[in-house]
Structure formats: structure tokens, C-alpha cells
Design a protein around this motif. Structure first.
Motif, PDB file in Angstrom:
ATOM      1  N   SER A 137       0.812  -1.166   0.083  1.00  0.00           N
ATOM      2  CA  SER A 137      -0.079   0.043   0.171  1.00  0.00           C
ATOM      3  C   SER A 137       0.765   1.290   0.104  1.00  0.00           C
ATOM      4  CB  SER A 137      -0.870   0.030   1.213  1.00  0.00           C
ATOM      5  OG  SER A 137      -1.750   0.959   1.216  1.00  0.00           O
ATOM      6  N   ASP A 138       1.915   1.128   0.801  1.00  0.00           N
ATOM      7  CA  ASP A 138       2.794   2.543   0.885  1.00  0.00           C
ATOM      8  C   ASP A 138       3.558   2.606  -0.348  1.00  0.00           C
ATOM      9  OD1 ASP A 138       2.158   2.867   3.768  1.00  0.00           O
ATOM     10  OD2 ASP A 138       3.781   1.673   4.150  1.00  0.00           O
ATOM     11  N   THR A 141       1.150   3.828  -3.223  1.00  0.00           N
ATOM     12  CA  THR A 141       0.715   5.347  -3.130  1.00  0.00           C
ATOM     13  C   THR A 141       2.011   6.205  -3.349  1.00  0.00           C
ATOM     14  OG1 THR A 141      -0.579   4.600  -1.140  1.00  0.00           O
ATOM     15  CG2 THR A 141       0.207   6.968  -1.329  1.00  0.00           C
ATOM     16  N   ASN A 145       1.179   8.865  -6.136  1.00  0.00           N
ATOM     17  CA  ASN A 145       1.159  10.057  -5.916  1.00  0.00           C
ATOM     18  C   ASN A 145       2.437  10.987  -5.854  1.00  0.00           C
ATOM     19  OD1 ASN A 145      -1.447  10.120  -5.700  1.00  0.00           O
ATOM     20  ND2 ASN A 145      -1.380   9.294  -3.638  1.00  0.00           N
TER      21      ASN A 145
END
Length: 196
Positions: A137-138, A141, A145
Motif C-alpha cells: 500500500s505504501d 501510494t 502520488n
């Protein structure tokens, strides 16, 4: 009367029209043929265009074209984001190969090295130290982004969520590969269980 004026008058007489209005005579001076041909082609094209879009309703209207282009864009970049529960690290060979290909195509090696070893710009991706988290997830992201403060470009406008997930999985697969010339560890130590 000079010879030149005489010739001009004879040429005018050849083009004079029959009607006469208060002594004013009109010359019949048609436009060149190429202009007329272009004019007729334009009329023909407008009839075909009108038939295609309005009478036969074959072409897309502006609203339909906009909706179609928007749908293509959304499909390409998967605007509807994946939820956290959908984010799993791929482990199959095909996904990791595609992730590596994306890593290469997007020139990630410019900052992170060919094998994720890091360089003067970007951190080492192969050790157990991470700056912004080490789970799927990190990493997802960060790739999506970016980290503008550190010069990491966001890729959300260039890659679909699925492709970002594959490249994130590839990045996680590099941990422990120990490439040559690896950059010194940066950030916090990531526990093995944190990467899933």
C-alpha cells in the motif's frame, strides 16, 4: 485611340452582358475554373457531412464523442482507484516481468539504478530500510502520488492502477537481492511481515 485601348475594348465587348441600365453595362467576368471546382467540392462535401451526421445518424455528436473519449481515458488510467483491500503484491512471474518492464520504460533507473541499488538521487530499493513505508500500500501510494518534496514524480497520470500495482510488486521483489554498488541504507528498518 491607341492600339492597346482598342484591344481592351474589343475584349470587353466579348464579355458584355445583354442588359443595359442607364448606360451602365455589365461585364460577364466569371471566376476561374479552379475556384468554381473548389466551390463545388465544398458543397458536395457539406452534403455528405450533413447526411453522415444528421440524416443517417452514423457519426457521433460532440456530446457522444466527449463521452467516448472520457471513457477511453478512464479505461486507460483506471480513474476509479483500487481500494486498500484490492492491493496485494503480485508474486507471479508474468506480473513481476511486466513490473520490471514498466520500471525500465518509465526510466525509474535514473533515480533508483538499474537493479534498484539507488544512486545520488534516489534511495536503495533492495535493502531492508525504507523512507516512506515498505508494504504494498505504501509503495503503491508513493509511485502513484510521488513525493514532490524529494523529487519523486507522481505517475498517476501516466500509469493505470494495475500497472502501478505491478511495478510496486516488482520493487518489493527486489528486497534482499543485494546488487553491486548498492547505496547505504536510509530510513527505518522494515520488518519482514510489513511488506505484505
Amino acid at each position: 485611340m491607341s492600339e492597346e485601348k482598342k484591344i481592351l475594348n474589343e475584349q470587353e465587348e466579348d464579355h458584355l452582358m445583354d442588359h443595359d441600365y442607364d448606360g451602365i453595362k455589365e461585364l460577364d467576368n466569371p471566376p476561374p475554373r479552379w475556384i468554381m471546382l473548389l466551390f463545388y467540392i465544398t458543397i458536395g462535401w457539406s452534403i455528405i457531412y450533413a447526411a453522415y451526421f444528421f440524416w443517417l445518424k452514423q457519426g457521433k455528436t460532440q456530446k457522444e464523442e466527449y463521452a467516448y473519449k472520457s471513457e477511453q481515458h478512464d479505461e486507460k488510467y483506471q480513474i476509479a482507484s483500487l481500494s486498500a483491500s484490492d492491493l496485494v503484491a503480485f508474486t507471479d512471474e508474468a506480473s513481476l516481468t511486466e513490473g520490471k518492464q514498466i520500471y525500465t520504460e518509465m526510466a525509474c533507473m535514473a533515480c533508483h539504478g538499474m537493479n534498484g541499488e539507488g544512486n545520488a538521487v534516489g534511495p536503495n530499493l533492495t535493502d531492508d530500510h525504507w523512507l516512506h513505508g515498505c508494504n504494498i500500500s505504501d509503495v503503491f501510494t508513493i509511485i502513484k502520488n510521488g513525493v514532490p518534496a524529494k523529487g519523486m514524480t507522481p505517475f498517476k497520470s501516466q500509469l493505470s492502477d494495475e500497472k502501478i500495482q505491478k511495478v510496486a510488486s516488482y520493487v518489493l521483489s527486489l528486497v534482499g537481492s543485494n546488487p553491486a554498488n548498492a547505496k547505504e541504507p536510509q530510513g527505518k528498518v522494515c520488518e519482514t511481515g510489513d511488506q505484505s
